[in-house]
Design a protein around this motif. Structure first.
Motif, PDB file in Angstrom:
ATOM      1  N   VAL A  24       0.657  -1.404  -0.479  1.00 23.13           N
ATOM      2  CA  VAL A  24      -0.323  -0.116  -0.232  1.00 23.13           C
ATOM      3  C   VAL A  24       0.947   1.390  -0.518  1.00 23.13           C
ATOM      4  N   TRP A  25       1.919   1.178   0.639  1.00 26.88           N
ATOM      5  CA  TRP A  25       2.785   2.856   0.958  1.00 26.88           C
ATOM      6  C   TRP A  25       3.469   2.844  -0.989  1.00 26.88           C
ATOM      7  N   PHE A  26       4.340   1.919  -1.221  1.00 33.89           N
ATOM      8  CA  PHE A  26       3.868   1.903  -2.593  1.00 33.89           C
ATOM      9  C   PHE A  26       3.009   2.115  -3.646  1.00 33.89           C
ATOM     10  N   VAL A  27       2.578   2.211  -3.491  1.00 32.83           N
ATOM     11  CA  VAL A  27       0.942   2.642  -4.183  1.00 32.83           C
ATOM     12  C   VAL A  27       1.224   4.038  -4.174  1.00 32.83           C
ATOM     13  N   LEU A  28       0.750   3.985  -2.679  1.00 35.28           N
ATOM     14  CA  LEU A  28       0.448   5.642  -2.351  1.00 35.28           C
ATOM     15  C   LEU A  28       2.055   6.216  -2.805  1.00 35.28           C
ATOM     16  N   TRP A  29       3.402   5.529  -2.520  1.00 39.42           N
ATOM     17  CA  TRP A  29       4.762   6.375  -3.032  1.00 39.42           C
ATOM     18  C   TRP A  29       4.883   6.871  -4.613  1.00 39.42           C
ATOM     19  N   ALA A  30       4.516   5.736  -5.296  1.00 41.62           N
ATOM     20  CA  ALA A  30       4.686   5.723  -6.430  1.00 41.62           C
ATOM     21  C   ALA A  30       3.917   7.414  -7.228  1.00 41.62           C
ATOM     22  N   THR A  31       2.229   7.153  -6.630  1.00 42.07           N
ATOM     23  CA  THR A  31       1.072   7.970  -6.613  1.00 42.07           C
ATOM     24  C   THR A  31       0.516  10.140  -6.267  1.00 42.07           C
ATOM     25  N   GLY A  33       3.338  10.516  -3.948  1.00 40.23           N
ATOM     26  CA  GLY A  33       5.147  10.682  -3.534  1.00 40.23           C
ATOM     27  C   GLY A  33       4.807  10.489  -2.255  1.00 40.23           C
ATOM     28  N   ALA A  34       4.307   9.641  -0.657  1.00 45.61           N
ATOM     29  CA  ALA A  34       4.481   9.657   0.022  1.00 45.61           C
ATOM     30  C   ALA A  34       5.428   8.849   1.217  1.00 45.61           C
ATOM     31  N   GLY A  35       6.451  10.537   1.608  1.00 44.51           N
ATOM     32  CA  GLY A  35       7.400   9.619   2.243  1.00 44.51           C
ATOM     33  C   GLY A  35       8.849   9.064   1.113  1.00 44.51           C
ATOM     34  N   PRO A  36       9.746   9.185   2.384  1.00 40.90           N
ATOM     35  CA  PRO A  36      11.021   8.974   1.620  1.00 40.90           C
ATOM     36  C   PRO A  36      11.346   7.453   1.196  1.00 40.90           C
ATOM     37  N   VAL A  37      11.818   7.702  -0.001  1.00 44.30           N
ATOM     38  CA  VAL A  37      12.122   6.135  -0.603  1.00 44.30           C
ATOM     39  C   VAL A  37      12.641   5.055   0.641  1.00 44.30           C
ATOM     40  N   TRP A  38      13.607   4.933   1.208  1.00 40.01           N
ATOM     41  CA  TRP A  38      14.147   3.914   1.868  1.00 40.01           C
ATOM     42  C   TRP A  38      12.922   3.842   2.598  1.00 40.01           C
ATOM     43  N   ILE A  39      11.738   4.284   3.105  1.00 38.30           N
ATOM     44  CA  ILE A  39      10.833   3.054   3.593  1.00 38.30           C
ATOM     45  C   ILE A  39      10.714   1.648   2.868  1.00 38.30           C
ATOM     46  N   ALA A  40      10.674   1.714   1.777  1.00 42.80           N
ATOM     47  CA  ALA A  40      10.671   0.347   1.130  1.00 42.80           C
ATOM     48  C   ALA A  40      11.650  -0.606   1.676  1.00 42.80           C
ATOM     49  N   TYR A  41      12.696  -0.081   2.021  1.00 44.02           N
ATOM     50  CA  TYR A  41      13.637  -1.373   3.003  1.00 44.02           C
ATOM     51  C   TYR A  41      13.098  -1.432   3.886  1.00 44.02           C
ATOM     52  N   ASN A  92      21.722   1.228   5.665  1.00 39.87           N
ATOM     53  CA  ASN A  92      22.707   2.209   4.071  1.00 39.87           C
ATOM     54  C   ASN A  92      22.152   2.984   3.356  1.00 39.87           C
ATOM     55  N   ALA A  93      19.962   2.290   3.228  1.00 38.63           N
ATOM     56  CA  ALA A  93      19.377   3.587   2.792  1.00 38.63           C
ATOM     57  C   ALA A  93      19.499   4.573   2.659  1.00 38.63           C
ATOM     58  N   VAL A  94      19.011   4.684   4.502  1.00 37.93           N
ATOM     59  CA  VAL A  94      18.078   5.917   5.714  1.00 37.93           C
ATOM     60  C   VAL A  94      19.913   6.563   5.114  1.00 37.93           C
ATOM     61  N   ARG A  95      20.769   6.191   4.972  1.00 35.35           N
ATOM     62  CA  ARG A  95      22.136   7.538   5.510  1.00 35.35           C
ATOM     63  C   ARG A  95      22.243   7.755   4.245  1.00 35.35           C
ATOM     64  N   TYR A  96      22.244   6.662   3.290  1.00 33.03           N
ATOM     65  CA  TYR A  96      22.708   7.566   1.813  1.00 33.03           C
ATOM     66  C   TYR A  96      21.907   7.299   0.716  1.00 33.03           C
ATOM     67  N   SER A  97      19.930   7.041   0.523  1.00 28.25           N
ATOM     68  CA  SER A  97      19.282   7.514  -0.266  1.00 28.25           C
ATOM     69  C   SER A  97      18.972   8.927  -0.480  1.00 28.25           C
ATOM     70  N   VAL A  98      18.873   9.033  -2.042  1.00 30.63           N
ATOM     71  CA  VAL A  98      18.848  10.941  -2.124  1.00 30.63           C
ATOM     72  C   VAL A  98      18.101  10.902  -3.276  1.00 30.63           C
ATOM     73  N   GLY A  99      16.428  10.668  -2.538  1.00 28.33           N
ATOM     74  CA  GLY A  99      15.697  11.432  -3.699  1.00 28.33           C
ATOM     75  C   GLY A  99      14.898   9.841  -4.157  1.00 28.33           C
ATOM     76  N   ASP A 100      14.817   9.870  -5.270  1.00 25.04           N
ATOM     77  CA  ASP A 100      14.410   8.903  -5.196  1.00 25.04           C
ATOM     78  C   ASP A 100      15.036   7.301  -5.907  1.00 25.04           C
ATOM     79  N   ASP A 101      16.192   8.115  -5.313  1.00 30.71           N
ATOM     80  CA  ASP A 101      17.712   7.133  -6.143  1.00 30.71           C
ATOM     81  C   ASP A 101      18.009   6.312  -4.537  1.00 30.71           C
TER      82      ASP A 101
END
Length: 767
Positions: A24-31, A33-41, A92-101
């Motif tokens: 559910v979070w991914f769908v919201l994030w993709a549509t 932009g709910a929250g930073p990308v590192w939540i997926a990890y 590592n994702a929390v520390r070094y993720s930038v935007g969607d990367d």
């Protein structure tokens, strides 16, 4: 216990909720932009932690079984390492993720995950499949190799190959992890396809193996979307792995507590499904350009095809061996159905079939029915093992003497020979058999005789008719004194069948008390006093009248009724003698003699039975005399043991018909006799008669020798068959004091003998 049963479901609910929330979070994030990308990890380390807790709980449940304990412990440790790796990746994702990367997977994270995959693969590999033999193990391993190559080719072409050839190269650690996941998935699936019932549930192992397919989803997303495939891989695809793992825990938990399904063997279609899996990349190659990764697909396809051919060859070889075994078993069963198991001769079924075929095919046939004389005495005296060896020896003899005929064992000690052709050959073969039986045979060098009945049937005759005629002829041969052959002639059946019917009536006579014991007095030749009796049996037939022993005792011998007949005479004689003793005291008969047959002597319980009857009737053992013929005494160690036991108990033994055999003198040294009875043949003609002086002198010499021998050995001597006073005078002159015969007294009923004893007592009292 209820808590233990609910625990696996709780883990499934938690992990499923995490996976659903992540999706559910991914769908919201993709549509939006709910929250930073590192939540997926975050989902993977959280789900892995729950899965590790569930695995630890299951490990405690299955701990008593070593195989299940080893498997689930390996998965628990592997899950800990993978969870640690994904936790490092999330940090590592929390520390070094930038935007969607997001940054690449750290080496330490990849090492932990790779180690976890390796431990999981090792746990799966160590689960035993339970192959029953080398052949099955070879076939199973070949099938697994075929399936592994086929499935790997499919995953290679659509998963790894696109990643290896992508314009933007993937990191080595990512490729290694996806490759390991592929190996675990394919290896586990091929493993579980051959897993039978056991401590590790088959469905649970399939779920564990399916975890590796999440790598296929990651590979497809990565090759399709590049770095953009990372978030959906982490949020949607990878969380399925811990979900599959906790579901597997629940399945195993239920199976361990006895509520799971029974595992079943897999279908043998796995290698062929692998061939179909290889065909899919080949179809894809047909519409595209060939790269080096495609050559790998072609090589794998060729190898799979070769292995399938090898498998088919092995299957063909196994089937051929199976067919040979089935054919050999059928031949063995057919042989067992048509041949005797002990002697190897044709059996009754084969005999009847051959005879029916001959008579129905226009041929005449002669049947020799061979019955061994007194075979039961061999079994009784020497044991059944020796008896079986004798039957085998007789079978070998029949093979040698039957010529072109078919030797057969009908059953027991009865054999047959089937001869096709003329009627004269029957007597020739029968005589050869009798001549061969005149010499000792077998390992124990035993003498055995046979009675042979011969019957010939013309084409079209009934099988049952010719067998009945041969049977009648065989009984006629036995009536002629045994060790003879007789051909069936018209009219022969009536007297033989009458004799056979007499045997059936004799059994009824014993049961319905038609038999009567009569007593012939044994007299003192000097005083005329009754000193003993010999018990004889008569048959008061309701239709035929009085039947003498000579007519039915041979029938009793042949049918085995002689044992029951002898038991009846013994019991009645002991009872009556005890009654006379109680009534007349010292004037009662001093001895009561009962004739004993060879068959009775061969009963191992004969001595015990005699002593039991004596005890039940109250008769003193010293008053009972058992009369035995020389041929009955010379029957082996069992007979000798029984006679010595009776002698020690006080029963007196008499040697009947003394002087007629070749071993009478030597018998007296080994046989515990108390009485010898001079045979009637030596009493006849003792007086001067038509036999002449020379014959009289010869009889007197034998009679004199017997009385002298008896005196020397301190035995009583009784002369049989005294027919006149002149014979009695001669016997008295020779020294005999006891005798019996019609001149002295005829056999009489118990009542008449009681009257005789009463008269004798009155006479003695008056004198």
């Amino acid at each position: 216990m209820a808590e233990d049963r609910r625990a696996p479901l709780r883990y499934v609910v938690i992990v499923a909720a995490l996976a659903l929330a992540s999706s559910v979070w991914f769908v919201l994030w993709a549509t939006v932009g709910a929250g930073p990308v590192w939540i997926a990890y975050l989902t993977m380390p959280l789900g892995g932690t729950v899965a590790a807790v569930a695995l630890y709980g299951l490990w405690r449940v299955v701990r008593p079984d070593p195989v299940a304990r080893r498997f689930w412990r390996g998965l628990f440790v592997g899950t800990l390492f993978m969870t640690a790796g994904y936790l490092l990746m999330a940090v590592n994702a929390v520390r070094y993720s930038v935007g969607d990367d997001t940054p690449d997977m750290p080496l330490t994270s990849a090492a932990c995950v790779a180690l976890g995959f390796g431990l999981t693969m090792w746990a799966v590999a160590r689960v035993p499949v339970g192959a029953t033999g080398p052949g099955e193990r070879r076939r199973m391993n070949l099938d697994r190799v075929i399936a592994f190559l086929g499935c790997s080719t499919l995953l290679w072409h659509f998963g790894l190959a696109p990643m290896l050839t992508a314009a933007d190269p993937w990191s080595p650690q990512t490729l290694v992890l996806i490759g390991l996941a592929f190996l675990m998935s394919v290896g586990g699936m091929t493993k579980v396809s051959y897993l039978g019932d056991g401590p590790v549930d088959r469905t649970a192992l399939r779920l564990v193996a399916t975890m590796g397919l999440t790598a296929a989803g990651v590979a497809v997303l990565a090759t399709t979307y590049g770095d953009a495939g990372g978030p959906p891989s982490q949020a949607i695809v990878l969380p399925l792995a811990p979900l599959l793992l906790v579901v597997a825990v629940r399945v195993q938990w239920k199976a361990t507590l006895g509520r799971g399904r029974v595992s079943r063997r897999s279908s043998p279609l796995l290698p062929y499904l692998a061939v179909a899996a290889v065909d899919l990349p080949l179809l894809a190659l047909a519409v595209g350009e060939m790269r080096w990764t495609d050559r790998v697909v072609l090589a794998a396809a060729v190898l799979v095809s070769v292995l399938v051919v090898v498998r088919q060859f092995l299957a063909f070889r196994d089937n051929a061996r199976l067919l040979r075994n089935i054919r050999a078993q059928e031949e063995r069963l057919q042989h067992e159905a048509s041949h005797d198991g002990l002697t190897g001769l044709a059996n009754r079924a084969m005999f009847r079939g051959r005879l029916q075929a001959a008579l129905g095919g226009g041929e005449s046939a002669t049947v020799l029915l061979v019955d061994l004389d007194d075979f039961k005495t061999v079994n009784d005296s020497l044991g059944h093992d020796v008896g079986d060896q004798l039957l085998v020896a007789v079978a070998d003899l029949l093979r040698e003497q039957a010529g072109a005929g078919l030797p057969v064992r009908i059953g027991g000690d009865e054999f047959a020979v089937l001869l096709l052709g003329g009627t004269t050959v029957g007597e020739t073969v029968a005589q050869r058999i009798l001549d061969a039986l005149s010499e000792p045979i077998g390992a124990h060098r035993l003498m055995v005789q046979a009675s042979i009945g011969i019957a010939t049937a013309e084409p079209g005759a009934s099988v049952d008719t010719v067998l009945r005629e041969a049977d009648v002829a065989m009984y006629a041969a036995k009536e002629r004194g045994k060790a003879a052959c007789v051909r069936y002639l018209p009219g022969m059946a009536e007297p033989v069948l009458a004799n056979m019917r007499l045997g059936g009536e004799l059994r009824r006579a014993i049961e319905e008390n038609e038999l009567e014991v009569v007593y012939q007095p044994i007299m003192n030749l000097d005083s005329g006093k009754l000193v003993g009796v010999e018990a004889l049996v008569r048959w008061n037939h309701p239709e035929r009248g009085l039947i003498m022993p000579g007519a039915f005792v041979p029938v009793a011998e042949r049918t085995g009724l002689i044992i029951e007949l002898g038991r009846f005479v013994l019991r009645e004689t002991c009872r009556q003698t005890a009654a006379w003793t109680a009534e007349f005291g010292r004037d009662a008969p001093e001895k009561a003699a009962v004739n004993v047959s060879a068959r009775q002597l061969h009963d191992p319980d004969f001595a015990a039975e005699v002593l039991a009857v004596v005890g039940e009737t109250g008769l003193s053992t010293g008053r009972l005399v058992l009369e035995l013929t020389e041929s009955a005494v010379l029957r082996g160690s069992q007979v000798s043991q029984s006679l010595h036991e009776l002698h020690r108990a006080g029963v007196r033994l008499a040697l009947d018909d003394f002087g007629t055999g070749e071993s009478s003198l030597s018998l007296l040294r080994a046989f515990p006799a108390a009485i010898v009875k001079l045979d009637k043949s030596f009493v006849d003609g003792l007086e001067i008669d038509d036999a002449g002086l020379e014959a009289r002198d010869a009889r007197q010499a034998v009679a004199r020798a017997v009385i002298q021998l008896a005196g020397a050995l301190r035995l009583d001597a009784v002369a049989e068959g005294i027919e006149n006073e002149a014979q009695a005078e001669q016997l008295r002159a020779l020294g005999y004091t006891q005798g019996q015969g019609y001149h002295l007294a005829r056999p009489m009923s118990a009542g008449d003998l009681t009257a005789l004893l009463a008269r004798q007592r009155r006479a003695l009292a008056a004198g």
